[in-house]
Design a protein around this motif. Structure first.
Motif, PDB file in Angstrom:
ATOM      1  N   PHE A 479     -56.901  11.910 -10.332  1.00  0.00           N
ATOM      2  CA  PHE A 479     -56.727  12.587 -11.622  1.00  0.00           C
ATOM      3  C   PHE A 479     -57.967  12.305 -12.475  1.00  0.00           C
ATOM      4  CE2 PHE A 479     -55.460  12.363 -16.076  1.00  0.00           C
ATOM      5  CZ  PHE A 479     -55.012  13.657 -16.251  1.00  0.00           C
ATOM      6  N   TYR A 480     -58.556  13.381 -12.960  1.00  0.00           N
ATOM      7  CA  TYR A 480     -59.798  13.258 -13.714  1.00  0.00           C
ATOM      8  C   TYR A 480     -59.504  13.393 -15.210  1.00  0.00           C
ATOM      9  CZ  TYR A 480     -62.123  13.840  -9.232  1.00  0.00           C
ATOM     10  OH  TYR A 480     -62.541  13.691  -7.945  1.00  0.00           O
ATOM     11  N   GLU A 481     -59.962  12.455 -16.016  1.00  0.00           N
ATOM     12  CA  GLU A 481     -59.899  12.509 -17.478  1.00  0.00           C
ATOM     13  C   GLU A 481     -61.266  12.989 -17.976  1.00  0.00           C
ATOM     14  OE1 GLU A 481     -58.721   8.765 -19.011  1.00  0.00           O
ATOM     15  OE2 GLU A 481     -56.756   8.761 -18.015  1.00  0.00           O
ATOM     16  N   THR A 482     -61.382  14.278 -18.144  1.00  0.00           N
ATOM     17  CA  THR A 482     -62.670  14.907 -18.473  1.00  0.00           C
ATOM     18  C   THR A 482     -62.678  15.325 -19.943  1.00  0.00           C
ATOM     19  OG1 THR A 482     -62.743  15.733 -16.211  1.00  0.00           O
ATOM     20  CG2 THR A 482     -64.263  16.717 -17.794  1.00  0.00           C
ATOM     21  N   PHE A 483     -63.783  15.072 -20.589  1.00  0.00           N
ATOM     22  CA  PHE A 483     -63.942  15.521 -21.983  1.00  0.00           C
ATOM     23  C   PHE A 483     -65.369  16.022 -22.159  1.00  0.00           C
ATOM     24  CE2 PHE A 483     -65.404  11.188 -22.022  1.00  0.00           C
ATOM     25  CZ  PHE A 483     -66.489  11.179 -22.899  1.00  0.00           C
ATOM     26  N   VAL A 484     -65.516  16.837 -23.202  1.00  0.00           N
ATOM     27  CA  VAL A 484     -66.825  17.388 -23.548  1.00  0.00           C
ATOM     28  C   VAL A 484     -67.066  17.143 -25.045  1.00  0.00           C
ATOM     29  CG1 VAL A 484     -65.866  19.676 -23.986  1.00  0.00           C
ATOM     30  CG2 VAL A 484     -68.289  19.446 -23.472  1.00  0.00           C
ATOM     31  N   CYS A 485     -68.234  16.749 -25.364  1.00  0.00           N
ATOM     32  CA  CYS A 485     -68.563  16.465 -26.756  1.00  0.00           C
ATOM     33  C   CYS A 485     -68.787  17.781 -27.519  1.00  0.00           C
ATOM     34  CB  CYS A 485     -69.812  15.601 -26.850  1.00  0.00           C
ATOM     35  SG  CYS A 485     -69.572  13.943 -26.133  1.00  0.00           S
ATOM     36  N   GLU A 486     -68.461  17.744 -28.797  1.00  0.00           N
ATOM     37  CA  GLU A 486     -68.648  18.942 -29.620  1.00  0.00           C
ATOM     38  C   GLU A 486     -70.109  19.316 -29.707  1.00  0.00           C
ATOM     39  OE1 GLU A 486     -65.086  19.103 -32.839  1.00  0.00           O
ATOM     40  OE2 GLU A 486     -66.577  17.504 -33.152  1.00  0.00           O
ATOM     41  N   ASN A 487     -70.952  18.335 -29.700  1.00  0.00           N
ATOM     42  CA  ASN A 487     -72.384  18.591 -29.853  1.00  0.00           C
ATOM     43  C   ASN A 487     -73.089  18.652 -28.498  1.00  0.00           C
ATOM     44  OD1 ASN A 487     -72.026  15.989 -29.165  1.00  0.00           O
ATOM     45  ND2 ASN A 487     -73.366  15.090 -30.732  1.00  0.00           N
ATOM     46  N   VAL A 488     -72.358  18.965 -27.455  1.00  0.00           N
ATOM     47  CA  VAL A 488     -72.963  18.998 -26.136  1.00  0.00           C
ATOM     48  C   VAL A 488     -73.900  20.203 -26.040  1.00  0.00           C
ATOM     49  CG1 VAL A 488     -71.155  20.431 -25.094  1.00  0.00           C
ATOM     50  CG2 VAL A 488     -72.453  18.846 -23.672  1.00  0.00           C
ATOM     51  N   LYS A 489     -74.854  20.101 -25.174  1.00  0.00           N
ATOM     52  CA  LYS A 489     -75.796  21.179 -24.939  1.00  0.00           C
ATOM     53  C   LYS A 489     -75.430  21.917 -23.663  1.00  0.00           C
ATOM     54  CE  LYS A 489     -79.646  18.789 -27.238  1.00  0.00           C
ATOM     55  NZ  LYS A 489     -81.028  18.267 -27.061  1.00  0.00           N
ATOM     56  N   ALA A 490     -75.928  23.086 -23.528  1.00  0.00           N
ATOM     57  CA  ALA A 490     -75.678  23.880 -22.316  1.00  0.00           C
ATOM     58  C   ALA A 490     -76.346  23.201 -21.115  1.00  0.00           C
ATOM     59  CB  ALA A 490     -76.199  25.309 -22.494  1.00  0.00           C
ATOM     60  N   GLY A 491     -75.627  23.253 -19.951  1.00  0.00           N
ATOM     61  CA  GLY A 491     -76.167  22.647 -18.726  1.00  0.00           C
ATOM     62  C   GLY A 491     -75.934  21.154 -18.614  1.00  0.00           C
ATOM     63  N   GLN A 492     -75.095  20.636 -19.488  1.00  0.00           N
ATOM     64  CA  GLN A 492     -74.807  19.196 -19.474  1.00  0.00           C
ATOM     65  C   GLN A 492     -73.734  18.888 -18.401  1.00  0.00           C
ATOM     66  OE1 GLN A 492     -76.227  16.745 -21.533  1.00  0.00           O
ATOM     67  NE2 GLN A 492     -75.177  15.323 -20.159  1.00  0.00           N
ATOM     68  N   LEU A 493     -73.993  17.873 -17.565  1.00  0.00           N
ATOM     69  CA  LEU A 493     -73.012  17.429 -16.548  1.00  0.00           C
ATOM     70  C   LEU A 493     -71.885  16.662 -17.245  1.00  0.00           C
ATOM     71  CD1 LEU A 493     -72.105  16.927 -13.576  1.00  0.00           C
ATOM     72  CD2 LEU A 493     -73.507  14.843 -13.633  1.00  0.00           C
ATOM     73  N   ILE A 494     -70.679  17.142 -17.051  1.00  0.00           N
ATOM     74  CA  ILE A 494     -69.556  16.460 -17.705  1.00  0.00           C
ATOM     75  C   ILE A 494     -68.598  15.803 -16.687  1.00  0.00           C
ATOM     76  CG2 ILE A 494     -69.657  17.984 -19.717  1.00  0.00           C
ATOM     77  CD1 ILE A 494     -67.261  19.490 -18.498  1.00  0.00           C
ATOM     78  N   GLN A 495     -68.638  16.208 -15.416  1.00  0.00           N
ATOM     79  CA  GLN A 495     -67.707  15.603 -14.441  1.00  0.00           C
ATOM     80  C   GLN A 495     -68.189  15.881 -13.014  1.00  0.00           C
ATOM     81  OE1 GLN A 495     -64.588  13.805 -15.262  1.00  0.00           O
ATOM     82  NE2 GLN A 495     -65.242  13.151 -13.225  1.00  0.00           N
ATOM     83  N   THR A 496     -68.009  14.879 -12.178  1.00  0.00           N
ATOM     84  CA  THR A 496     -68.228  15.060 -10.739  1.00  0.00           C
ATOM     85  C   THR A 496     -66.871  14.902 -10.060  1.00  0.00           C
ATOM     86  OG1 THR A 496     -70.467  14.177 -10.821  1.00  0.00           O
ATOM     87  CG2 THR A 496     -69.372  14.212  -8.672  1.00  0.00           C
ATOM     88  N   ILE A 497     -66.488  15.871  -9.254  1.00  0.00           N
ATOM     89  CA  ILE A 497     -65.167  15.870  -8.629  1.00  0.00           C
ATOM     90  C   ILE A 497     -65.322  15.800  -7.115  1.00  0.00           C
ATOM     91  CG2 ILE A 497     -64.071  17.134 -10.520  1.00  0.00           C
ATOM     92  CD1 ILE A 497     -64.338  19.666  -8.835  1.00  0.00           C
ATOM     93  N   SER A 498     -64.262  15.298  -6.462  1.00  0.00           N
ATOM     94  CA  SER A 498     -64.202  15.249  -4.995  1.00  0.00           C
ATOM     95  C   SER A 498     -62.789  15.629  -4.578  1.00  0.00           C
ATOM     96  CB  SER A 498     -64.571  13.870  -4.460  1.00  0.00           C
ATOM     97  OG  SER A 498     -63.658  12.896  -4.935  1.00  0.00           O
ATOM     98  N   ILE A 571     -60.046  19.714 -19.644  1.00  0.00           N
ATOM     99  CA  ILE A 571     -61.248  19.235 -20.333  1.00  0.00           C
ATOM    100  C   ILE A 571     -60.920  19.191 -21.819  1.00  0.00           C
ATOM    101  CG2 ILE A 571     -63.701  19.626 -20.767  1.00  0.00           C
ATOM    102  CD1 ILE A 571     -63.763  21.271 -18.176  1.00  0.00           C
ATOM    103  N   GLY A 572     -60.969  18.003 -22.364  1.00  0.00           N
ATOM    104  CA  GLY A 572     -60.705  17.841 -23.792  1.00  0.00           C
ATOM    105  C   GLY A 572     -61.994  17.845 -24.584  1.00  0.00           C
ATOM    106  N   VAL A 573     -61.930  18.349 -25.808  1.00  0.00           N
ATOM    107  CA  VAL A 573     -63.080  18.401 -26.724  1.00  0.00           C
ATOM    108  C   VAL A 573     -62.973  17.203 -27.645  1.00  0.00           C
ATOM    109  CG1 VAL A 573     -64.304  19.732 -28.448  1.00  0.00           C
ATOM    110  CG2 VAL A 573     -63.146  20.898 -26.547  1.00  0.00           C
ATOM    111  N   CYS A 574     -64.014  16.406 -27.690  1.00  0.00           N
ATOM    112  CA  CYS A 574     -64.000  15.166 -28.468  1.00  0.00           C
ATOM    113  C   CYS A 574     -65.230  15.108 -29.354  1.00  0.00           C
ATOM    114  CB  CYS A 574     -63.966  13.952 -27.565  1.00  0.00           C
ATOM    115  SG  CYS A 574     -62.547  13.909 -26.463  1.00  0.00           S
ATOM    116  N   ALA A 575     -65.086  14.333 -30.431  1.00  0.00           N
ATOM    117  CA  ALA A 575     -66.224  14.039 -31.301  1.00  0.00           C
ATOM    118  C   ALA A 575     -67.009  12.892 -30.697  1.00  0.00           C
ATOM    119  CB  ALA A 575     -65.735  13.699 -32.703  1.00  0.00           C
ATOM    120  N   CYS A 576     -68.319  13.032 -30.604  1.00  0.00           N
ATOM    121  CA  CYS A 576     -69.165  12.022 -29.959  1.00  0.00           C
ATOM    122  C   CYS A 576     -70.307  11.657 -30.884  1.00  0.00           C
ATOM    123  CB  CYS A 576     -69.714  12.555 -28.646  1.00  0.00           C
ATOM    124  SG  CYS A 576     -68.448  13.094 -27.474  1.00  0.00           S
ATOM    125  N   ASP A 577     -70.893  10.530 -30.654  1.00  0.00           N
ATOM    126  CA  ASP A 577     -72.081  10.127 -31.404  1.00  0.00           C
ATOM    127  C   ASP A 577     -73.313  10.758 -30.767  1.00  0.00           C
ATOM    128  OD1 ASP A 577     -72.411   8.729 -29.089  1.00  0.00           O
ATOM    129  OD2 ASP A 577     -71.957   6.761 -29.950  1.00  0.00           O
TER     130      ASP A 577
END
Length: 776
Positions: A479-498, A571-577
């Motif tokens: 089970f993958y707990e995946t999130f993406v930052c609000e300020n993420v840029k395009a082409g950013q790796l957010i998860q590797t799955i198998s 994929i959850g959207v989170c606030a990141c630094d």
């Protein structure tokens, strides 16, 4: 008197005063005084009794000493000193007579030295110087020969040559060896001839007979005599006994008492067990009787072996290979017995070996069945349909009768009842579909039983390998707990799955990852190593707009047939630094990341409330007072009690006994399986009830009772038989008017009269009604 007298001799009637170089004078002779330098006169009192004179060696003859100074007036006194003077020899001091006081024995003392002197009674002065003389006791033959032992023990080998030394015996004689023949001994044999002889002078005993055989006579007693006086008459003798034993030599070859022997052994005898014993007789003893047995010929050399019992010298025949009565029933052996210690001196008495024929019969034993293989390995694909044939076992009765064999599966090894076996031909089939992912191997035991003798059974393990079929689709490995930052840029790796797949292809797993549709927010890149990476496709995500994204991912394998599945990545959207570290996420996102939706939480809560209600209801029911049973009498002995908690539904009530079921035995299960044990046969043999149609219920129950008493699978105790089948309906079929014709005139009620007295009233009503209608 210078005492030239040297010896005074008394023996055999001789006596004399022996001056130097003077011979002994005859008894009674007066020696001339000129032969002496003294005036002593020695003479024998001739008036001594003859008995005394004949025992001159035992008693001293009376002897008189006389001095020339003695004029017979009693003024001279004779004095005697020396050996035995005053005790053994006494002298008359007045007359000079000398007497012996006791018997003399030469063997005790052969010489006595005495001193004599004549003195004056008045002055006490010696009239002559003291003179010394010797009394010598001459020997007579008064001692018999004596041996050192009363009994001797000797041995000599049997078959010895004549003159073989056995033993030397020696006797001694206390008489004087230097005087006469009193001590001259001669040996002779009194007992033991003609087997032994003795040398007369040396006492050496030798064999006197050749080829003395110990097996004929072992012990001999020999008596040897030793006689003095050179063996002449009148001599004394002594004897001794010699016990002679013949010692054994290997002069007797072994011989079998019989030329052939017959033995028997069960074909089931184990390797190393004893078949029987045979023995060759050997008259020798000890190591000369030791025998070595060997099998030198015969068709059983490879099947049997023989060894020697070192205590009894028997040949022990044992089994070297398994026996089979059906293959060979009779074996023949040629056994040889040989002495192990040979004596080359007696080889001419041989040969020192013997042979005999041994016939061994194998006896038949009722053996259990034999399987063609042990164990069996069967392979079956997991997608094989239930009831499919997957393999077979084969067993047969090895006995000559070749009884038929039936097969069965030990249900303790197949508790899930996955397999079945044909009792006649041993073919194994599946009862259920198999799943390799549940169990890769199934180990069952197949039992082969002789039909004529059920006690003869054999078990064989059957290993069933379930072969893999690609019937499972790959899925996320975790089970993958995946999130993406609000300020993420395009082409950013957010998860590797198998992915994982419970199948096991021969060439290994090869997974392919893809998205179900083109997603504007995320994209996937297959790494082609059974992993994939998830990248953002755009930048600028907002929690206020959308806090959770669901990304369906399709995972496919490369086996045949290809299996694929769609797994959803949340994929959850989170606030990141600035560094991309998560600071805050929405509650819904966290719940979804944990895999629980709002509906799932509500469902869980409802289940908990229902469980609590069930517990409370159960506790309330237990507090209610138990109703009294219908039958409270202690004398009631009925096996089954049927209790009704309500009025029931009449004939439609299926909870009690339905008489229609008993009236229609063909619709009930004649061999209902017991519920307390697992039956041996999946499809038990169904017996046809002997009761047909509307036979009496009592006869039917009696027949069922007999069937159950004779049924080996029936329970050995009383049990509750539950009849849960209502039957196929009334024999009169349906009485419902739903299928009746539109008008009453179409109905025919004549058949009601055939239903019996129960329907007589109804028949009268309807038949009568039809009659009235027709008349009208």
């Amino acid at each position: 008197f210078p005492w030239l007298l040297k010896t005074l001799t008394v023996c055999g009637g001789w006596f004399g005063l022996t001056p130097s170089a003077a011979p002994l004078a005859p008894l009674g002779t007066h020696l001339p005084s000129r032969d002496f330098t003294s005036s002593f006169l020695a003479r024998v009192l001739l008036d001594a009794p003859m008995a005394v004179r004949s025992q001159c060696c035992l008693y001293f003859f009376p002897l008189q000493l006389h001095s020339d100074q003695d004029r017979g007036d009693g003024t001279v006194k004779y004095i005697l000193n020396g050996d035995g003077a005053g005790s053994l020899f006494l002298i008359d001091e007045n007359s000079g007579d000398i007497h012996a006081t006791k018997r003399l024995d030469r063997e005790e003392k052969a010489y006595y030295t005495l001193r004599a002197q004549a003195v004056s009674k008045r002055t006490g002065r010696p009239l002559e110087p003291e003179s010394e003389f010797i009394i010598k006791i001459h020997d007579i033959n008064d001692n018999e020969p004596k041996f050192s032992k009363e009994t001797y023990v000797a041995s000599v080998p049997e078959m010895s040559d004549v003159g073989t030394f056995v033993l030397q015996v020696t006797a001694t004689d206390a008489d004087d060896e230097q005087y006469g023949n009193s001590a001259k001994l001669v040996y002779s044999i009194l007992q033991g001839q003609p087997y032994f002889s003795v040398e007369s002078e040396t006492g050496i005993i030798r064999t006197a007979l050749s080829n003395m055989n110990r097996e004929n006579r072992e012990k001999y007693q020999v008596v040897i005599q030793a006689k003095d006086m050179a063996g002449q008459m009148g001599g004394l003798s002594g004897t001794t006994t010699i016990n002679i034993t013949l010692t054994d030599v290997n002069d007797s070859p072994p011989r079998f008492p019989h030329s052939s022997y017959h033995l028997s052994v069960l074909e089931s005898a184990e390797i190393g067990s004893t078949v029987g014993r045979i023995k060759a007789n050997d008259a020798d003893i000890g190591e000369n009787a030791e025998i070595q047995y060997s099998i030198i010929d015969g068709d059983g050399q490879d099947v049997f072996s023989i060894s020697t019992d070192r205590i009894t010298q028997e040949g022990i025949i044992t089994i070297k290979k398994p026996l089979d009565y059906e293959s060979k029933r009779m074996y023949t052996l040629k056994v040889e017995a040989t002495n192990t210690h040979l004596d080359h001196r007696f080889l001419h008495l041989g040969p020192f070996k013997d042979s005999a024929t041994v016939k061994i019969t194998a006896q038949d034993v009722d053996e259990p069945p034999i399987f063609s293989r042990n164990p069996y390995i069967i392979e079956v694909h997991e997608d094989t349909a239930a009831g499919s044939f997957i393999g077979a076992v084969a067993a047969w009765d090895p006995d000559a009768a070749n009884h038929p064999v039936k097969y069965s599966i030990d249900r303790h090894t197949d508790l899930d009842r996955l397999f079945n076996i044909d009792s006649g031909n041993g073919s194994i089939s599946t009862l259920q579909s198999l799943d390799r992912e549940m169990s890769k191997w199934h180990n069952i035991s197949v039992v082969a039983t002789e039909i004529n003798n059920p006690r003869q059974t054999t078990r064989v393990p059957v290993f069933i390998k379930v072969l893999d079929v690609n019937d499972n689709a790959p899925e996320f490995a975790m089970f993958y707990e995946t999130f993406v930052c609000e300020n993420v840029k395009a082409g950013q790796l957010i998860q590797t799955i198998s992915a994982v797949d419970t199948d096991e292809p021969l060439v290994g797993h090869k997974f392919a990852f893809s998205l179900t549709t083109v997603n504007p927010n995320f994209t996937i890149l297959d790494n082609e190593d059974n992993t994939a990476r998830i990248f953002t496709k755009r930048s600028g995500f907002s929690r206020r707009e959308t806090s959770i994204y669901l990304l369906p991912v399709v995972i496919s394998d490369n086996d045949y047939p290809i299996q694929s599945s769609t797994s959803t990545l949340t994929i959850g959207v989170c606030a990141c630094d600035r560094d991309g570290n998560m600071k805050a996420c929405s509650a819904e996102a966290l719940l979804r990341s944990a895999g629980l939706s709002t509906g799932a939480l509500v469902a869980i809560l409802l289940c908990v409330i229902i469980l609590l209600m069930i517990v409370v209801l159960f506790a309330a029911l237990r507090r209610q007072k138990k109703k009294e049973p219908l039958i409270i009498s202690k004398e009631d002995v009925r096996d089954n009690v049927v209790s009704y908690n309500d009025e029931g539904g009449g004939e439609e009530d299926t909870q009690a006994f339905d008489i229609g079921t008993l009236r229609n035995p063909e619709v009930m299960d004649a061999n209902k399986l017991r519920r307390d044990i697992i039956p041996e046969m999946l499809f038990p043999f169904r017996r046809t009830s002997p009761i047909k149609d509307n036979a009496d219920v009592r006869d039917f129950i009696s027949s069922r009772l007999q069937d159950n008493d004779a049924d080996p699978t029936a329970p050995p105790y009383d049990s509750l038989a539950t009849y849960a089948y209502e039957g196929n309906g009334s024999l009169a079929e349906s009485l419902s008017s739903l299928e009746s014709a539109a008008t009453e005139g179409d109905q025919e009620y004549d058949y009601l009269s055939n239903w019996g007295p129960q329907f007589k009233k109804l028949a009268d009503m309807y038949i009568g009604k039809d009659t009235d209608t027709d008349i009208a």
